[in-house]
Design an enzyme around this catalytic site. Structure first.
Site: not given
Length: 259
Positions: A39, A65-66, A156, A160, A191
């Protein structure tokens, strides 16, 4: 709980400090898998690892950090040093920053694309190269916004849709080399973040009325689908984008009364 046969498998999960990623890490750990909790937030990663260890599981917290190739490489290497060779990878890290298209800045566009699309690719490429040595399963978390557009989320949705291209292309490239590549496409998930953005009235009128199952998804609903795709039960499943949305994308007239 369904036993997906993941005992002693090493599974790396990005974005595992919260939300769907956290649910995947916790559920897989209860199955006896050894979990690399990756994470951006060290505190969140540590918190999930503490939960896993307190329940008797095995896990390591890794900060990355991806979007940063070197950080992803370091996390994958450390995972294998501590836990052993990878068997499964879940690329779950992602962000959503709603904004009208006409005022969306290049910086705002890049933040979402770099995290959701480039981050997914880097995770897939770096961790997937390890899977190619012995076989395994890679699951990327997409969205119903990768199946259709969404006002205020052009960046976004684009990210995707791009994830679907990654998944299908890698499934073709890696299938004969023993690696399966799939994605799940969650609908709205219950969530704290979702509740903070939408009122109960907005959820009921905008989402639940269009969802045939009549409720929001739970993080556990997504985790169960992901664990299935990681497992041998999905041994002949690759290159697919699995909607886990309660029927939200089943049709155009979900909110029509019977007549």
């Amino acid at each position: 709980m369904i036993d997906f046969g993941l005992r002693d498998r090493v599974i790396l999960v990005t974005g595992a400090g919260s939300g769907i990623g956290r649910a995947v890490a916790l559920h897989a750990a209860t199955q006896g898998a050894r979990i690399a909790v990756v994470d951006f937030s060290e505190a969140d990663a540590d918190g999930v690892v503490t939960e896993i260890k307190e329940a008797g599981g095995t896990a390591v917290a890794l900060v990355a950090d991806v979007r940063a190739e070197a950080e992803v490489e370091a996390a994958v290497s450390r995972c294998e040093e501590v836990l052993g060779p990878l068997d499964g990878v879940v690329a779950c890290a992602g962000i959503s920053r709603p904004a009208p298209a006409e005022s969306l800045t290049l910086e705002g566009w890049s933040q979402v694309i770099d995290t959701n699309l480039t981050g997914a690719f880097l995770t897939a490429r770096i961790a997937g190269s390890r899977l190619l040595a012995r076989g395994g399963s890679l699951v990327v978390v997409s969205s119903v916004d990768g199946l259709g557009g969404h006002a205020g989320r052009v960046h976004y949705s684009a990210s995707k849709f791009g994830v679907a291209g990654i998944v299908k292309s890698l499934a073709i490239e890696w299938g004969r080399r023993g690696v399966r590549v799939n994605a799940v496409a969650p609908g709205p998930v219950d969530t704290p973040l979702l509740r903070a953005i939408h009122s109960d009235e907005a959820l009921a009128g905008g989402i639940l009325v269009r969802t045939p199952l009549g409720r929001l998804a739970l993080p556990a609903d997504q985790a169960n689908a992901i664990l299935f795709l990681l497992s041998d039960a999905a041994a002949f499943v690759t290159g697919t984008l699995l909607p886990v949305d309660g029927g939200l994308t089943a049709g155009c007239f979900n909110d029509e009364p019977l007549s």
